[in-house]
Design a protein around this motif. Sequence first.
Motif, PDB file in Angstrom:
ATOM      1  N   ALA A  83       0.824  -1.207   0.000  1.00 30.62           N
ATOM      2  CA  ALA A  83       0.000   0.000   0.000  1.00 30.62           C
ATOM      3  C   ALA A  83       0.859   1.259   0.000  1.00 30.62           C
ATOM      4  CB  ALA A  83      -0.923  -0.009   1.224  1.00 30.62           C
ATOM      5  N   SER A  84       1.950   1.244   0.736  1.00 26.74           N
ATOM      6  CA  SER A  84       2.843   2.405   0.770  1.00 26.74           C
ATOM      7  C   SER A  84       3.487   2.639  -0.586  1.00 26.74           C
ATOM      8  CB  SER A  84       3.925   2.200   1.839  1.00 26.74           C
ATOM      9  OG  SER A  84       3.360   2.014   3.118  1.00 26.74           O
ATOM     10  N   LEU A  87       0.972   4.200  -2.959  1.00 31.70           N
ATOM     11  CA  LEU A  87       0.773   5.619  -2.671  1.00 31.70           C
ATOM     12  C   LEU A  87       1.992   6.444  -3.061  1.00 31.70           C
ATOM     13  CD1 LEU A  87      -1.151   7.703  -1.433  1.00 31.70           C
ATOM     14  CD2 LEU A  87      -0.151   7.203   0.802  1.00 31.70           C
ATOM     15  N   THR A  90       2.043   6.796  -6.912  1.00 33.05           N
ATOM     16  CA  THR A  90       1.011   7.696  -7.419  1.00 33.05           C
ATOM     17  C   THR A  90       1.375   9.156  -7.198  1.00 33.05           C
ATOM     18  OG1 THR A  90      -0.673   6.007  -6.985  1.00 33.05           O
ATOM     19  CG2 THR A  90      -1.425   8.279  -7.265  1.00 33.05           C
ATOM     20  N   ILE A  91       1.757   9.495  -5.968  1.00 35.60           N
ATOM     21  CA  ILE A  91       2.053  10.899  -5.659  1.00 35.60           C
ATOM     22  C   ILE A  91       3.360  11.341  -6.310  1.00 35.60           C
ATOM     23  CG2 ILE A  91       2.449  12.536  -3.789  1.00 35.60           C
ATOM     24  CD1 ILE A  91       0.649  10.901  -2.047  1.00 35.60           C
ATOM     25  N   ARG A 162      -2.895   2.297   8.826  1.00 34.29           N
ATOM     26  CA  ARG A 162      -3.063   3.514   8.037  1.00 34.29           C
ATOM     27  C   ARG A 162      -1.984   4.536   8.367  1.00 34.29           C
ATOM     28  NH1 ARG A 162      -9.070   4.628   9.973  1.00 34.29           N
ATOM     29  NH2 ARG A 162      -7.946   4.147  11.898  1.00 34.29           N
ATOM     30  N   VAL A 165       1.256   3.447   6.669  1.00 29.04           N
ATOM     31  CA  VAL A 165       1.261   3.720   5.228  1.00 29.04           C
ATOM     32  C   VAL A 165       1.498   5.204   4.966  1.00 29.04           C
ATOM     33  CG1 VAL A 165      -0.175   3.738   3.153  1.00 29.04           C
ATOM     34  CG2 VAL A 165      -0.152   1.730   4.638  1.00 29.04           C
ATOM     35  N   LEU A 166       0.796   6.062   5.697  1.00 27.56           N
ATOM     36  CA  LEU A 166       0.954   7.505   5.502  1.00 27.56           C
ATOM     37  C   LEU A 166       2.355   7.969   5.883  1.00 27.56           C
ATOM     38  CD1 LEU A 166      -2.484   8.780   6.878  1.00 27.56           C
ATOM     39  CD2 LEU A 166      -1.764   8.614   4.489  1.00 27.56           C
ATOM     40  N   ALA A 169       4.935   6.675   3.308  1.00 28.96           N
ATOM     41  CA  ALA A 169       4.776   7.413   2.049  1.00 28.96           C
ATOM     42  C   ALA A 169       5.318   8.827   2.180  1.00 28.96           C
ATOM     43  CB  ALA A 169       3.297   7.428   1.642  1.00 28.96           C
ATOM     44  N   TRP A 170       4.994   9.510   3.285  1.00 25.33           N
ATOM     45  CA  TRP A 170       5.470  10.881   3.479  1.00 25.33           C
ATOM     46  C   TRP A 170       6.991  10.938   3.515  1.00 25.33           C
ATOM     47  CZ3 TRP A 170       8.062  13.404   7.587  1.00 25.33           C
ATOM     48  CH2 TRP A 170       8.050  14.810   7.509  1.00 25.33           C
ATOM     49  N   ILE A 173       8.307   9.611  -0.424  1.00 28.01           N
ATOM     50  CA  ILE A 173       7.878  10.298  -1.648  1.00 28.01           C
ATOM     51  C   ILE A 173       8.942  11.272  -2.158  1.00 28.01           C
ATOM     52  CG2 ILE A 173       6.268  12.078  -2.457  1.00 28.01           C
ATOM     53  CD1 ILE A 173       4.048  10.509  -1.070  1.00 28.01           C
TER      54      ILE A 173
END
Length: 293
Positions: A83-84, A87, A90-91, A162, A165-166, A169-170, A173
């Motif tokens: 999931a990470s 994300l 995508t970003i 969640r 994952v956030l 990703a942060w 990215i």
Amino acid sequence: MSTSSSQAHSLAVPSRRLPRISLGMLLVLPALTAIILLYALPLARSLVTAFRDSSGVWTTDHVVRAFSLYGRDMLFSVGVASASLALIATISIAISGYLVLGTTPWAVRLLRWLYRWPLFIPFVVTGQIARSFLATNGMMNNVLVETGLMASNSAQSFLDWRGLVLTFAWKQIPFVTLLLAGAMAAIDRSHIEAARNVGANRLRCLFEIILPLAAPSLWVGLILSLVAMLSALSVPMMLIAGNPTMMTSMMAHRITYYGDYGIANALGLFSYALTAVTAWIYLRLTLRREATA
């Protein structure tokens, strides 16, 4: 006469010289030594420990027990990492595409200045920031309540999968975006101009022309991000208190409280295998691309 003949014989026999080490080998030697001492030897030792018991007998009990005890944590780690990565991809594609194709100069400059900041924040600080931001009474819920976007009794904690994952990703990215934006910027602008001249919009230029050419850099960034997520210890321990959790937390728990390096290294073996499969897929795609080029 004898002196001259001995001199002639010494000239006829080639002198033996010690092999000279090239300058390139001398330059590579420090880095090679660091890789062997810090990565290759610990890797070999962990692989051996995963398949040997305390008496030195070869066995698969550690691997079997690792799957029986921490199978849910393995699946949880794969799910969070997948999931990470989705994300992140995508970003990163969105940011990189706007940096290359954006038509608003001030927005491009502002985005280029902002997106890199998480690169300079360590994982342990990232975990503490996420813990304060995603808690029930954290900054995110407080802002939503104060602005009237959410009722105070609807606030909930994101300190679970969640939040992981956030947070991952942060943190990753900016790294992937840096690689991908650089690869996109290096593409010949004539391809983009030709597509725009025949009526292609920016999204079509991004997904049909730019992204396929810059895909290898995206894969490299995602693989390195996977390695970083599977090796991070501070973020899972700060955000998740119970089970299931990431494998790194279980490895640390097994060593700290039980001194069981066998099962801990068996869990590490699964991480090695997951990373190796991802790297193999990348190599296959790269070889196929080079074969069709």
